[in-house]
Enzyme design. Structure first.
Site, mmCIF file in Angstrom:
data_model
loop_
_atom_site.group_PDB
_atom_site.id
_atom_site.type_symbol
_atom_site.label_atom_id
_atom_site.label_comp_id
_atom_site.label_asym_id
_atom_site.label_seq_id
_atom_site.Cartn_x
_atom_site.Cartn_y
_atom_site.Cartn_z
ATOM 1 N N TYR A 55 -17.933 15.606 -30.246
ATOM 2 C CA TYR A 55 -18.079 15.140 -31.469
ATOM 3 C C TYR A 55 -18.773 15.033 -33.053
ATOM 4 O O TYR A 55 -18.804 15.520 -33.499
ATOM 5 C CB TYR A 55 -15.978 15.177 -31.665
ATOM 6 C CG TYR A 55 -15.233 16.878 -30.908
ATOM 7 C CD1 TYR A 55 -14.890 16.302 -30.177
ATOM 8 C CD2 TYR A 55 -15.448 17.599 -31.631
ATOM 9 C CE1 TYR A 55 -14.266 16.926 -29.010
ATOM 10 C CE2 TYR A 55 -14.943 19.069 -30.949
ATOM 11 C CZ TYR A 55 -13.637 18.461 -29.830
ATOM 12 O OH TYR A 55 -13.497 19.644 -29.001
ATOM 13 N N GLN A 92 -10.876 30.401 -37.071
ATOM 14 C CA GLN A 92 -11.333 29.434 -35.908
ATOM 15 C C GLN A 92 -12.479 27.819 -35.718
ATOM 16 O O GLN A 92 -12.064 27.411 -34.865
ATOM 17 C CB GLN A 92 -11.791 29.787 -34.769
ATOM 18 C CG GLN A 92 -10.587 31.343 -34.127
ATOM 19 C CD GLN A 92 -11.218 32.536 -33.117
ATOM 20 O OE1 GLN A 92 -10.822 32.517 -32.530
ATOM 21 N NE2 GLN A 92 -12.073 33.249 -33.533
ATOM 22 N N ASP A 95 -16.343 23.658 -38.312
ATOM 23 C CA ASP A 95 -16.642 22.985 -39.954
ATOM 24 C C ASP A 95 -15.719 23.404 -40.948
ATOM 25 O O ASP A 95 -15.535 24.248 -41.432
ATOM 26 C CB ASP A 95 -18.205 23.971 -40.435
ATOM 27 C CG ASP A 95 -17.824 25.222 -40.112
ATOM 28 O OD1 ASP A 95 -18.185 26.607 -39.444
ATOM 29 O OD2 ASP A 95 -17.625 25.691 -40.562
ATOM 30 N N HIS A 110 -8.002 25.697 -35.642
ATOM 31 C CA HIS A 110 -8.670 25.027 -34.344
ATOM 32 C C HIS A 110 -8.469 23.375 -34.687
ATOM 33 O O HIS A 110 -8.988 22.692 -34.382
ATOM 34 C CB HIS A 110 -9.727 25.741 -33.848
ATOM 35 C CG HIS A 110 -9.101 26.856 -33.129
ATOM 36 N ND1 HIS A 110 -10.335 27.478 -32.474
ATOM 37 C CD2 HIS A 110 -7.877 27.532 -32.632
ATOM 38 C CE1 HIS A 110 -9.479 28.465 -32.100
ATOM 39 N NE2 HIS A 110 -8.001 28.587 -31.563
ATOM 40 N N CYS A 137 -6.700 3.351 -37.802
ATOM 41 C CA CYS A 137 -6.086 4.247 -37.832
ATOM 42 C C CYS A 137 -5.908 3.841 -39.223
ATOM 43 O O CYS A 137 -4.992 3.049 -39.153
ATOM 44 C CB CYS A 137 -5.042 5.025 -37.447
ATOM 45 S SG CYS A 137 -3.487 5.863 -38.423
ATOM 46 N N GLY A 177 -17.689 37.472 -36.912
ATOM 47 C CA GLY A 177 -18.112 36.577 -36.026
ATOM 48 C C GLY A 177 -17.180 35.865 -34.928
ATOM 49 O O GLY A 177 -17.253 34.471 -34.145
ATOM 50 N N THR A 178 -16.547 36.865 -34.282
ATOM 51 C CA THR A 178 -15.638 35.897 -33.216
ATOM 52 C C THR A 178 -15.905 36.699 -31.907
ATOM 53 O O THR A 178 -15.708 37.621 -31.640
ATOM 54 C CB THR A 178 -14.397 35.796 -33.583
ATOM 55 O OG1 THR A 178 -13.590 35.199 -32.418
ATOM 56 C CG2 THR A 178 -13.571 36.903 -34.035
ATOM 57 N N LEU A 205 -21.837 40.762 -34.286
ATOM 58 C CA LEU A 205 -23.091 41.306 -34.282
ATOM 59 C C LEU A 205 -23.003 42.531 -33.282
ATOM 60 O O LEU A 205 -24.450 42.775 -33.083
ATOM 61 C CB LEU A 205 -24.266 39.686 -33.686
ATOM 62 C CG LEU A 205 -25.571 39.653 -33.534
ATOM 63 C CD1 LEU A 205 -25.901 39.693 -34.654
ATOM 64 C CD2 LEU A 205 -25.970 38.289 -33.061
#
Ligand code: APR
Length: 240
Positions: A55, A92, A95, A110, A137, A177-178, A205
């Site tokens: 990540y 989902q 970004d 998500h 934290c 786009g999924t 697509l």
């Protein structure tokens, strides 16, 4: 008016032309790294350093500004501004390209790459830099308990009550786009159709796994098909 509410579900395909990889295309993320190792609670327990490194690399790419919102993100923000009814974007994606494009009514089901969440106290905080086992934290000051604020396989997506009330209100459901591989998102179109008359449109697509569940399908790169779709909706023209 409820009959004018629009829900747009987006996936990695909308960010592809911004330079962020999808997951299941031939050049996708899951072709390079095992999702069991980096996107499951078991993988995190087994090797937290590996998960943080995965990540951190994606966070650095996003925080570097190399990925910019594209015409599809901007078109959805325009739809939210100019449409006469409610527009909700359920993404989902982890970004921040929808936010940076101007979308406000946005649900990150998500999670978000630029946030960390403490396993101990639950504090969710902005986290644009690297996360690791030395991270402290800001909520409880414990070290080594902050994880990416990302929903992994086997975990419950965020804001599901909010999502289902938006799905129950909408009369137009658009998926952009999924691939329709991952539930519960892949089941949203069926939920909308079970609630009564609705228009369901897939902008992708290529046909997704759920293509036949949609009334309309429009194929092409998101930066082309999404602006055209938004233009048609706002002009009251037939889409597709
Ligand atoms: N324009 C539009 N669609 C595109 C483009 C593009 N330029 N490029 C690729 N696509 C489409 C692909 O054809 C595919 O159907 O985007 C979809 C991407 O599918 P996935 O890689 O499976 O991504 P997504 O559906 O968002 O995955 C869902 O799975 O791995 C988990 O949590 C992760 O949120 C992700 C979830």
């Amino acid at each position: 008016m409820a009959d004018e509410a629009i829900v747009v579900l987006t996936g990695a395909g909308i960010s592809k032309e911004s330079g962020l990889d999808t997951f299941r295309d031939t050049d996708g993320v899951w072709g390079r790294v095992r999702l069991e190792d980096v996107a499951t609670p078991e993988g995190y327990r087994r090797n937290p350093q590996l998960v943080h490194a995965f990540y951190n690399a994606r966070r650095r790419q996003l925080a570097s500004g190399s990925a910019q919102p594209n015409a599809a993100h901007l078109a959805l923000a325009r739809l939210e501004r100019e449409w006469r009814g409610e527009v909700v974007v359920i993404t989902q994606n982890i970004d921040d390209l929808h936010e940076r494009a101007g979308s406000r009514n946005l649900i990150h089901m998500h999670g978000e790459l630029l946030k960390g969440r403490c396993d101990l106290c639950g504090e969710i905080s902005p986290w644009p830099d690297d996360l690791d086992l030395d991270s402290v934290c800001p909520g409880c000051n414990h070290k080594g308990r902050v994880r990416p604020h990302v929903v992994w396989f086997g975990e419950v997506p965020l804001d599901m009550p909010l999502i289902f009330s938006a799905l129950d209100r909408c009369r137009t459901f658009v998926a952009v786009g999924t691939s329709g591989n991952v539930y519960p998102a892949a089941g949203f179109v069926t939920h909308v159709r079970s609630r009564g008359p609705a228009r369901t449109i897939e902008l992708n697509l290529e046909p997704s796994l759920g293509a036949t569940l949609f009334h309309e399908t429009i194929y092409g790169p998101a930066t082309e098909v999404v602006p055209e779709f938004v233009e048609a909706i706002l002009a009251g023209r037939k889409t597709g």
